[in-house]
Enzyme design. Structure first.
Site, PDB file in Angstrom:
ATOM      1  N   LEU A  61       1.003  -1.210  -0.089  1.00 28.37           N
ATOM      2  CA  LEU A  61       0.012  -0.417   0.060  1.00 28.37           C
ATOM      3  C   LEU A  61       0.643   0.934   0.374  1.00 28.37           C
ATOM      4  O   LEU A  61       0.794   2.314  -0.062  1.00 28.37           O
ATOM      5  CB  LEU A  61      -1.081  -0.301   1.197  1.00 28.37           C
ATOM      6  N   ARG A  62       2.405   0.719   0.356  1.00 29.48           N
ATOM      7  CA  ARG A  62       3.512   1.989  -0.333  1.00 29.48           C
ATOM      8  C   ARG A  62       3.105   2.914   0.875  1.00 29.48           C
ATOM      9  O   ARG A  62       4.074   4.246   0.513  1.00 29.48           O
ATOM     10  CB  ARG A  62       2.996   2.849  -1.368  1.00 29.48           C
ATOM     11  N   ASP A 152       9.171  -9.327   2.829  1.00 29.96           N
ATOM     12  CA  ASP A 152       8.981  -8.881   1.804  1.00 29.96           C
ATOM     13  C   ASP A 152       9.492  -8.124   1.215  1.00 29.96           C
ATOM     14  O   ASP A 152      10.066  -6.478   1.344  1.00 29.96           O
ATOM     15  CB  ASP A 152       7.921  -9.136   1.517  1.00 29.96           C
ATOM     16  N   ASP A 305       0.557  -9.468  -4.529  1.00 33.98           N
ATOM     17  CA  ASP A 305       1.606  -8.844  -4.824  1.00 33.98           C
ATOM     18  C   ASP A 305       1.680  -7.602  -5.146  1.00 33.98           C
ATOM     19  O   ASP A 305       2.027  -7.161  -5.959  1.00 33.98           O
ATOM     20  CB  ASP A 305       2.810  -9.783  -5.368  1.00 33.98           C
TER      21      ASP A 305
HETATM   22 ZN   LIG Z   1       8.484 -10.235  -2.267  1.00 38.75          ZN
END
Ligand SMILES: [Zn+2]
Length: 430
Positions: A61-62, A152, A305
Site C-alpha cells: 500500500l506504500r 518482503d 503482490d
Molecule cells: Zn516479495
C-alpha cells in the site's frame, strides 16, 4: 450504504440461485424469493456468483513514504473494487513497519478509509536489515494485532535470524512469510535465467535461488515446530519441495500471484518493464506446475503482490526499472482465466484459495467464512459471464503499472459488502 440488503437470485459459490439477506452485519437468511423485503435495499443479483469477500495476504500500500505510488485509502479502494474485504499491507514502507507505532498507523489509516480490513504485516528484522529482529512481540500486542511478519522485498537470508524469528512468533501464533530469494545468486538479476535471458542479454535469475531458500526454511520450520508461509512461489521446483514438505507434515503454506499463473518470461522479449517483477515471470512449464499446485492445494492461496510504482520508476529502460505490477483490481479475472475457464478450479475452489485459506493463514477474524446464516456479511458478487478490458486510466490505484492493458479478461466484480455495508455497487465505489 449501510442497513439491510436483500441480494436477489444470487448463486452462492456458483450453485443454485437463492436470495441472501444481509442484516446487522451478518448473513441473516438464505432461501427462496420473498415478496416481503422488510424494508431492505434490494439488489437484483440474477445469476451473479456470490463468494465470501476475498482476502489478500500480500499487498503493497506504500504508505507511509511513497504516497505518490499508492496510499492506504487508494489501495484499499482498489482492493474493494477487486472484490476484497481484507488485505495484508506489507512492511517495506518508509519508515519500515517494524514497530508498534508504524503498524498502528497503517491499521488506523485502513479503519478511517473503511473500504476493507487492512491488516498490517510487521517486518521480521529492524529496518529490513536482515540482522536484528524487529519488535515482533510489541507489534503482535499492538492495536493492529499483527500475526504475519515479513521482510518482503528482501529475503531473511541469514539462517540464524530466520530460526530465531520462527521460534519467536510461536508465542502469539504468528507466521513468518518468507520472500524466498537467495541474495548472492540473484545479484543484479533481471529476468528468469534460461536460454532467453542469454539471448536478450539480461542477467539471469535462477530458479534455484528461490528453491534453495524454500528447502532450507521448511526444514528450519519443522526443526523448531513453527509455522512458515512462502510468498509468491514461481517455479516448478518450488512446488516439488512444498509437496514433499507437506507430505512430511511440515506446517508450511504458500501463495502464488495471479501474474505467475498467466504470464511467462517470453514477455521480457518486449523489453517493456511493465513485465519486470520479483520473482520474475517464469516458463510455460512453471506456469503449468503452479496451476496444478493451486488446484490440488499444494499452493494454498492466491496473493496479489500488488506493487504500485509511479510512471518514472517503471517507464524507463529495463535494467533501471522497479520490480512489480498492480494486482488488486485484476486478480479475480486473471484467476478465472487461468483456473476456472481451464476447468482446474470451481467456484468453491476459488473461494477457498482466495478467501478461506488466506484468512486462516493470516488469522484474520471474521473473514474467509462461508455464506451460511450467522457468518459476517463479507460478500463479493461476480458477473462471471462479463468480460472486462483493462484500462489503466480507469483504475482506483494511483499507479498504472498493470501488465494487462488492453487485455479482455473474464469476470466483473459487481458488488462488495464489508460486514453488510456496500463498499462497491455496480462495479463502482458505493
Ligand atoms: Zn516479495
Amino acid at each position: 450504504m449501510t442497513g439491510t440488503w436483500l441480494l436477489r437470485g444470487v448463486r452462492p459459490l456458483g450453485g443454485d440461485p437463492t436470495d441472501v439477506l444481509l442484516r446487522d452485519g451478518r448473513i441473516a437468511e438464505t432461501g427462496s424469493r420473498r415478496n416481503d423485503t422488510s424494508g431492505a435495499q434490494v439488489l437484483d443479483g440474477d445469476g451473479l456468483v456470490a463468494l465470501p469477500g476475498l482476502v489478500d495476504l500480500h499487498t503493497h500500500l506504500r504508505e507511509p513514504g511513497r504516497e505518490d505510488a499508492e496510499t492506504v485509502a487508494s489501495g484499499s479502494l482498489a482492493a474493494a473494487l477487486g472484490g476484497y474485504t481484507a488485505v495484508h499491507a506489507m512492511a517495506n514502507t518508509d519508515p519500515v513497519a517494524d514497530t508498534a507505532g508504524v503498524v498502528e498507523q497503517v491499521w488506523r489509516l485502513g479503519r478511517e478509509a473503511g473500504h476493507v480490513d487492512v491488516r498490517p504485516v510487521g517486518a521480521v528484522t529492524a529496518g529490513l536489515g536482515g540482522q536484528r529482529l524487529a519488535e515482533l512481540g510489541a507489534m503482535a500486542e499492538s492495536a493492529a494485532a499483527v500475526r504475519v511478519f515479513s521482510d518482503d522485498g528482501r529475503c531473511v537470508s541469514d539462517a540464524v535470524v530466520m530460526r530465531r524469528a520462527l521460534e519467536y512468533v510461536k508465542a502469539f501464533d504468528g507466521v513468518i512469510a518468507q520472500h524466498a530469494q537467495e541474495p548472492r545468486l540473484t545479484e543484479d538479476a533481471q529476468m528468469n535465467e534460461g536460454v532467453l535471458s542469454g539471448v536478450l542479454g539480461l542477467r539471469g535469475w535462477p530458479a534455484v535461488a528461490e528453491e534453495a531458500i524454500i528447502a532450507r526454511d521448511v526444514l528450519l520450520a519443522a526443526h523448531v515446530g513453527s509455522r512458515l508461509h512462502v510468498c509468491h512461489v514461481s517455479t516448478a521446483g518450488s512446488v516439488d519441495i512444498l509437496r514433499w514438505a507437506k507430505a512430511k507434515g511440515c506446517d508450511v503454506t504458500a501463495e502464488v500471484t495471479p501474474h505467475h499463473l498467466l504470464l511467462t518470461d517470453e514477455l521480457a522479449a518486449t523489453y517493456d518493464p511493465v513485465y519486470k517483477v520479483n520473482p520474475p515471470l517464469r516458463t510455460a512449464e512453471d506456469v503449468e506446475a503452479l496451476r496444478a499446485a493451486l488446484a490440488d492445494g499444494t499452493i494454498d492461496a492466491v496473493a496479489t503482490d500488488h506493487a504500485p510504482h509511479p510512471v518514472e520508476d517503471k517507464e524507463t529502460e529495463w535494467a533501471a526499472a522497479a520490480f512489480g505490477m498492480l494486482g488488486l483490481e485484476t486478480a479475480l479475472p486473471v484467476v478465472i482465466a487461468a483456473m476456472v475457464e481451464t476447468g482446474l478450479l470451481d467456484w468453491s475452489g476459488v473461494a477457498d484459495r482466495m478467501s478461506t485459506r488466506p484468512a486462516r493463514i493470516g488469522r484474520v477474524a471474521g473473514q474467509g467464512r462461508g455464506l451460511e446464516p450467522g457468518a459476517p456479511a463479507n460478500v463479493t458478487l461476480v458477473d462471471a459471464a462479463a468480460r472486462i478490458t483493462v484500462d489503466p486510466t480507469g483504475l482506483a490505484s494511483l499507479s498504472s503499472n498493470t501488465p494487462y492493458v488492453g487485455r479482455a479478461l473474464p469476470g466483473r466484480v459487481v458488488a462488495t459488502f464489508l460486514r453488510g455495508r456496500a463498499t462497491v455497487l455496480d462495479g463502482k465505489q458505493a
